[in-house]
Structure formats: C-alpha cells, structure tokens
Design a protein around this motif. Structure first.
Motif, PDB file in Angstrom:
ATOM      1  N   PHE A  57       0.831  -1.206   0.000  1.00  8.45           N
ATOM      2  CA  PHE A  57       0.000   0.000   0.000  1.00  8.45           C
ATOM      3  C   PHE A  57       0.868   1.259   0.000  1.00  8.45           C
ATOM      4  O   PHE A  57       0.650   2.186  -0.782  1.00  8.45           O
ATOM      5  CB  PHE A  57      -0.917  -0.014   1.227  1.00  8.45           C
ATOM      6  CG  PHE A  57      -1.481   1.333   1.577  1.00  8.45           C
ATOM      7  CD1 PHE A  57      -2.588   1.831   0.907  1.00  8.45           C
ATOM      8  CD2 PHE A  57      -0.900   2.113   2.574  1.00  8.45           C
ATOM      9  CE1 PHE A  57      -3.106   3.085   1.221  1.00  8.45           C
ATOM     10  CE2 PHE A  57      -1.405   3.357   2.892  1.00  8.45           C
ATOM     11  CZ  PHE A  57      -2.517   3.843   2.216  1.00  8.45           C
ATOM     12  N   ALA A  58       1.873   1.299   0.892  1.00 11.48           N
ATOM     13  CA  ALA A  58       2.700   2.504   1.036  1.00 11.48           C
ATOM     14  C   ALA A  58       3.508   2.787  -0.224  1.00 11.48           C
ATOM     15  O   ALA A  58       3.623   3.942  -0.666  1.00 11.48           O
ATOM     16  CB  ALA A  58       3.629   2.351   2.236  1.00 11.48           C
ATOM     17  N   VAL A  59       4.087   1.748  -0.810  1.00 12.98           N
ATOM     18  CA  VAL A  59       4.898   1.934  -2.018  1.00 12.98           C
ATOM     19  C   VAL A  59       4.026   2.434  -3.172  1.00 12.98           C
ATOM     20  O   VAL A  59       4.393   3.360  -3.907  1.00 12.98           O
ATOM     21  CB  VAL A  59       5.619   0.626  -2.396  1.00 12.98           C
ATOM     22  CG1 VAL A  59       6.270   0.746  -3.773  1.00 12.98           C
ATOM     23  CG2 VAL A  59       6.679   0.285  -1.356  1.00 12.98           C
ATOM     24  N   ALA A  60       2.854   1.825  -3.342  1.00  6.59           N
ATOM     25  CA  ALA A  60       1.957   2.250  -4.428  1.00  6.59           C
ATOM     26  C   ALA A  60       1.489   3.679  -4.215  1.00  6.59           C
ATOM     27  O   ALA A  60       1.422   4.469  -5.165  1.00  6.59           O
ATOM     28  CB  ALA A  60       0.759   1.298  -4.509  1.00  6.59           C
ATOM     29  N   GLU A  61       1.174   4.044  -2.976  1.00  2.00           N
ATOM     30  CA  GLU A  61       0.734   5.410  -2.699  1.00  2.00           C
ATOM     31  C   GLU A  61       1.818   6.420  -3.054  1.00  2.00           C
ATOM     32  O   GLU A  61       1.554   7.457  -3.661  1.00  2.00           O
ATOM     33  CB  GLU A  61       0.368   5.554  -1.222  1.00  2.00           C
ATOM     34  CG  GLU A  61      -0.129   6.935  -0.847  1.00  2.00           C
ATOM     35  CD  GLU A  61      -0.371   7.088   0.635  1.00  2.00           C
ATOM     36  OE1 GLU A  61      -1.090   8.019   1.020  1.00  2.00           O
ATOM     37  OE2 GLU A  61       0.166   6.272   1.418  1.00  2.00           O
ATOM     38  N   ALA A  62       3.080   6.085  -2.700  1.00  2.00           N
ATOM     39  CA  ALA A  62       4.182   7.016  -2.955  1.00  2.00           C
ATOM     40  C   ALA A  62       4.497   7.141  -4.440  1.00  2.00           C
ATOM     41  O   ALA A  62       4.830   8.234  -4.923  1.00  2.00           O
ATOM     42  CB  ALA A  62       5.423   6.566  -2.190  1.00  2.00           C
ATOM     43  N   LEU A  63       4.419   6.040  -5.185  1.00  3.13           N
ATOM     44  CA  LEU A  63       4.807   6.059  -6.597  1.00  3.13           C
ATOM     45  C   LEU A  63       3.685   6.501  -7.524  1.00  3.13           C
ATOM     46  O   LEU A  63       3.918   7.221  -8.504  1.00  3.13           O
ATOM     47  CB  LEU A  63       5.301   4.668  -7.015  1.00  3.13           C
ATOM     48  CG  LEU A  63       6.587   4.177  -6.358  1.00  3.13           C
ATOM     49  CD1 LEU A  63       6.953   2.790  -6.869  1.00  3.13           C
ATOM     50  CD2 LEU A  63       7.738   5.145  -6.587  1.00  3.13           C
ATOM     51  N   VAL A  64       2.462   6.075  -7.231  1.00  3.66           N
ATOM     52  CA  VAL A  64       1.346   6.373  -8.127  1.00  3.66           C
ATOM     53  C   VAL A  64       0.733   7.733  -7.822  1.00  3.66           C
ATOM     54  O   VAL A  64       0.211   8.409  -8.721  1.00  3.66           O
ATOM     55  CB  VAL A  64       0.281   5.260  -8.050  1.00  3.66           C
ATOM     56  CG1 VAL A  64      -0.896   5.564  -8.981  1.00  3.66           C
ATOM     57  CG2 VAL A  64       0.903   3.917  -8.408  1.00  3.66           C
ATOM     58  N   GLY A  65       0.829   8.172  -6.555  1.00  7.17           N
ATOM     59  CA  GLY A  65       0.229   9.447  -6.166  1.00  7.17           C
ATOM     60  C   GLY A  65       0.623  10.610  -7.065  1.00  7.17           C
ATOM     61  O   GLY A  65      -0.242  11.370  -7.522  1.00  7.17           O
ATOM     62  N   LEU A 114      -3.462  -2.002  -4.823  1.00 10.97           N
ATOM     63  CA  LEU A 114      -4.602  -1.332  -5.471  1.00 10.97           C
ATOM     64  C   LEU A 114      -5.166  -0.220  -4.592  1.00 10.97           C
ATOM     65  O   LEU A 114      -5.530   0.852  -5.082  1.00 10.97           O
ATOM     66  CB  LEU A 114      -5.693  -2.358  -5.792  1.00 10.97           C
ATOM     67  CG  LEU A 114      -5.365  -3.387  -6.878  1.00 10.97           C
ATOM     68  CD1 LEU A 114      -6.480  -4.407  -7.002  1.00 10.97           C
ATOM     69  CD2 LEU A 114      -5.114  -2.699  -8.212  1.00 10.97           C
ATOM     70  N   VAL A 115      -5.234  -0.475  -3.283  1.00 15.07           N
ATOM     71  CA  VAL A 115      -5.729   0.559  -2.369  1.00 15.07           C
ATOM     72  C   VAL A 115      -4.805   1.768  -2.378  1.00 15.07           C
ATOM     73  O   VAL A 115      -5.250   2.920  -2.469  1.00 15.07           O
ATOM     74  CB  VAL A 115      -5.878  -0.011  -0.943  1.00 15.07           C
ATOM     75  CG1 VAL A 115      -6.243   1.093   0.043  1.00 15.07           C
ATOM     76  CG2 VAL A 115      -6.937  -1.112  -0.905  1.00 15.07           C
ATOM     77  N   GLY A 116      -3.492   1.518  -2.320  1.00 10.88           N
ATOM     78  CA  GLY A 116      -2.534   2.624  -2.326  1.00 10.88           C
ATOM     79  C   GLY A 116      -2.508   3.377  -3.644  1.00 10.88           C
ATOM     80  O   GLY A 116      -2.307   4.598  -3.667  1.00 10.88           O
ATOM     81  N   ALA A 117      -2.718   2.668  -4.736  1.00 13.90           N
ATOM     82  CA  ALA A 117      -2.644   3.292  -6.056  1.00 13.90           C
ATOM     83  C   ALA A 117      -3.869   4.139  -6.375  1.00 13.90           C
ATOM     84  O   ALA A 117      -3.843   4.903  -7.340  1.00 13.90           O
ATOM     85  CB  ALA A 117      -2.484   2.214  -7.130  1.00 13.90           C
ATOM     86  N   THR A 118      -4.932   4.003  -5.582  1.00  8.72           N
ATOM     87  CA  THR A 118      -6.161   4.742  -5.886  1.00  8.72           C
ATOM     88  C   THR A 118      -6.526   5.762  -4.811  1.00  8.72           C
ATOM     89  O   THR A 118      -7.542   6.441  -4.939  1.00  8.72           O
ATOM     90  CB  THR A 118      -7.341   3.767  -6.047  1.00  8.72           C
ATOM     91  OG1 THR A 118      -7.452   2.944  -4.862  1.00  8.72           O
ATOM     92  CG2 THR A 118      -7.150   2.877  -7.258  1.00  8.72           C
ATOM     93  N   ILE A 119      -5.704   5.891  -3.784  1.00  9.97           N
ATOM     94  CA  ILE A 119      -6.050   6.817  -2.706  1.00  9.97           C
ATOM     95  C   ILE A 119      -5.662   8.236  -3.115  1.00  9.97           C
ATOM     96  O   ILE A 119      -4.532   8.491  -3.532  1.00  9.97           O
ATOM     97  CB  ILE A 119      -5.392   6.392  -1.377  1.00  9.97           C
ATOM     98  CG1 ILE A 119      -6.036   7.101  -0.200  1.00  9.97           C
ATOM     99  CG2 ILE A 119      -3.884   6.638  -1.388  1.00  9.97           C
ATOM    100  CD1 ILE A 119      -5.700   6.483   1.150  1.00  9.97           C
TER     101      ILE A 119
END
Length: 411
Positions: A57-65, A114-119
């Motif tokens: 979650f954390a990695v996706a949030e940081a990269l996709v955000g 998926l959760v991190g990439a869409t927040i």
C-alpha cells in the motif's frame, strides 16, 4: 501576533468548505495504512503478511500518487476525483474480500497495492485550492494558509491512527478499514462537488488548453510546467531528509522507552511532541513574517539539527520527552516553508504534482529510515537510531544553507 489570520482565511468564499471536507478525508487517509495492518493481522495472525500488504500500500501510494496528481493538474480535480474515488472504494472492497476469504499473501499484497494506487492525496488538493484563491490577490496570506493545512494534517494523523487502533483493539479491524474508506470517499466526493474553488485545469473538458503565461519576469521563469529544476530538486532532498528524521525518531523513541523499562512512556512522549507541534504550527501561522522564507528555512533547519543533538544526551524518558517536544516544535514551520517555496518555485500547471512529490519524498525517507534505524538500534541501542535522526536533520540544515547561499530560490 494573533489568531486572526485563520478566521479571515476561512471566511474567504468557499475556503471553509474545501478545507473541512479535505480534513475529513485526511482522517481516513491517516487511518488506511495502520488499518490494513490491523485487518490482515487480525485475520491471519501474521505480522509478516500484515507488513507485506501495508508495505505494498505505502509503495503504491508514494509512486502512483504523483501520477494521479499529474492527471488532476491536466484535467482538474472535479473531473478526476469521482472516478478515482470509485476505484478506491472498489479496491478496498477487493482487499476486504481477499482477507475475509483467507487469500494467499501475494494476492492480499496486490489488494494493498490497489488501495494505495487509488487513494487521493487530498492534502495536496486542498493546498492547491488555497494557492488558486490567494496567489493573485492575497499572496502574503499563503504561509498562514499552509500553516492551516499543516494543522489539518496534524489533526488527521492524531485522530486517524487512534480511531483505527481503538476499533482494532476491540475486535473490529475490518470496521476500521471500512470507516477509513468511507471518510476518504465522503471527504473527496464533497471536495469534487465544489467547483468554484477548484484550480483551473491545464485542459478544458473539450481538450483545449487553458494555460496562459504568467506575467512578469518571475512568471516567465515558471511558464514551463516542469518539475526538473534545481529549486524543486532541493525541496525533494529536504523532504527526504525530514522523512529520515520522522522514521528514525518513531523507532528510536520506542526503543529508548523499552531500554529504560518504561515501554508505556512512548505514547505520552509522542503525544507531547504532537501537541507541541500543533501549538508551534498555530503560532507560526498567526504572524506575518518579513524575513524571506529561504532565510527562515535556514534558521528552522539549523534549530532542528541542534535540538537533535540533545537526543543523544537524554538519560531518562522525562528528559527525552522534553527534547522531543523541542524538536517537534520546529517541524511545522519547516513544513510550511517547504510548501511556500514549492509554490514560488514551480508553475501553477504542475502545482498539485509538486505537493504530491514532496509528500512522497517524505514518505520514502521515513520508510527507509525506519529500516535503517532498526538496525542501528539493534547494534548500538536507541542512541544509534537518534544518531540517524540527527544526521537527517543535519543534512537538512546543510542543504538549506547551501541553497540559500547560492540563491537557488531567489533573493
């Protein structure tokens, strides 16, 4: 000095509505990562699985955000937020289904990604709205607006983790994740419905460009919507360094309390630090500062670096708490100044991206420092972790002084 700037800011037409709805969403964002830990561990009994899913979650949030922020800069908050919030709700539902069905750790990690990439990064969206409201007519009030934003973030990260921990500890970890998603979707949806205060996107609904050159010499230097410039690179480095401080302190304070056979002291120490930071952030925003922000940043980062040296001398939880309050009080002004300098460094067409990249840099520094400080604590005790925090603060001060001397952010 008075608190008058905050009521005046919130009386700006539309400001209170977007700030409060974004703050509601920020509470949900602050709940999500820890909520995933409670959710997965509560079902599997494994901290390894919980760490994998929350890490994804954390990695996706940081990269996709930042990529989502790029879409928002191009097409506008009101057009991008609704489908993004729908995707986030579906991602949370997917994760809940996988966990409830005892899915393999790999699939649950995909759900966390998926959760991190869409927040959505609602804090960045709220900050961008302040800039759209104030930049042209009331630019001197932007530091107070960013101080108000820092208070909103602080409240979110005080209330969110506490709320999700209470639910998890009482046997309702899934409810914590559902509530987090509900707050994000509600706050984000209300923000998307407020068209009047939304920054003008780079492209109109018909696809035509809506960007226009900013008048004046300063504007001409920022007409190209690029983040590849020395001033912004320096801000990324500063946010990485402050993330190192945060990550190292979180691990080291806990280790220090355990070393002194006072594990329960860690929570009051963190609470005191957070309250000190809230007070300092409030007071900072109530004053109209005449000193240039780059000079203020040198003073604030140097003060943080000096205060961090005291962490190495603390001999008791009480002494450590006093020092942590001191270091915590320097953080809000630093964060506000970083936002002020970002606003003056990048073109408005990429402002949401800029704010989001700064958040991602801080998160990356914190994550890396948490791992490194764990090793340092194992090898040298809590002071090894505090040494890493002090190194991060010293790096901030050196970088701020270097940029100030070279005029990276102007005179």
């Amino acid at each position: 000095m008075s608190s008058a700037p905050y009521p005046r800011l919130l009386r700006t037409p539309g400001a209170a509505a977007f700030f409060l709805t974004a703050t509601v969403g920020r509470v949900g964002i602050a709940m999500t990562g820890l909520g995933i830990v409670w959710l997965v561990h509560g079902r599997t009994g494994s901290y390894t699985s919980a760490g994998l899913v929350s890490g994804g979650f954390a990695v996706a949030e940081a990269l996709v955000g930042p990529q989502l922020a790029r879409l928002i800069d191009h097409f506008g908050q009101t057009r991008v937020l609704p489908p993004l919030l729908l995707a986030h709700a579906l991602a949370v539902a997917t994760l809940l289904t996988l966990v409830a069905g005892d899915g393999p750790p790999g699939l649950m990690t995909v759900g966390g990604v998926l959760v991190g990439a869409t927040i959505p990064q609602l804090g960045a969206l709220s900050a961008a709205r302040w800039v759209a409201l104030l930049r042209e007519r009331r630019p001197a009030e932007l530091p107070s607006a960013f101080s108000l934003e820092s208070l909103g973030n602080a409240v979110g990260y005080l209330a969110g983790p506490t709320l999700v921990s209470v639910l998890g500890a009482n046997g309702h970890p899934a409810l914590g994740t559902v509530l987090a998603a509900a707050l994000v979707v509600t706050g984000g949806g209300a923000l998307a419905a407020q068209h009047r205060t939304a920054p003008r996107p780079l492209t109109s609904p018909t696809g035509a460009s809506t960007s226009a050159p900013v008048p004046g010499a300063a504007g001409r230097s920022r007409t190209r919507g690029s983040l590849l410039r020395p001033g912004f690179a320096a801000l990324i480095g500063l946010n990485l360094a402050i993330g190192v401080y945060f990550g190292a302190v979180q691990v080291s304070v806990t280790a220090f309390a355990v070393e002194h056979h006072a594990a329960t002291a860690a929570a009051p120490i963190f609470a005191a630090s957070n309250c000190g930071g809230l007070l300092a952030g409030w007071l900072y925003g109530t004053r109209r500062w005449r000193t240039p922000p780059q000079t203020q940043l040198v003073v604030a980062t140097s003060g943080l670096a000096l205060a961090c040296l005291l962490l190495l001398t603390a001999g008791s939880p009480l002494a450590l708490g006093s020092v942590i309050v001191l270091t915590g009080a320097t953080i809000p002004p630093v964060l506000v100044l970083l936002s002020v300098l970002a606003e003056s460094t990048v073109h408005r067409a990429v402002l949401t991206q800029a704010f989001t990249w700064l958040n991602s840099a801080g998160a990356a520094g914190s994550a890396g420092a948490a791992a490194l400080s764990g090793r340092a604590v194992d090898a040298f005790g809590a002071r090894g972790g505090f040494a890493l925090a002090a190194a991060g603060a010293a790096g901030m001060a050196v970088l701020a002084v270097g940029c100030w001397g070279r005029g990276v952010w102007g005179d």
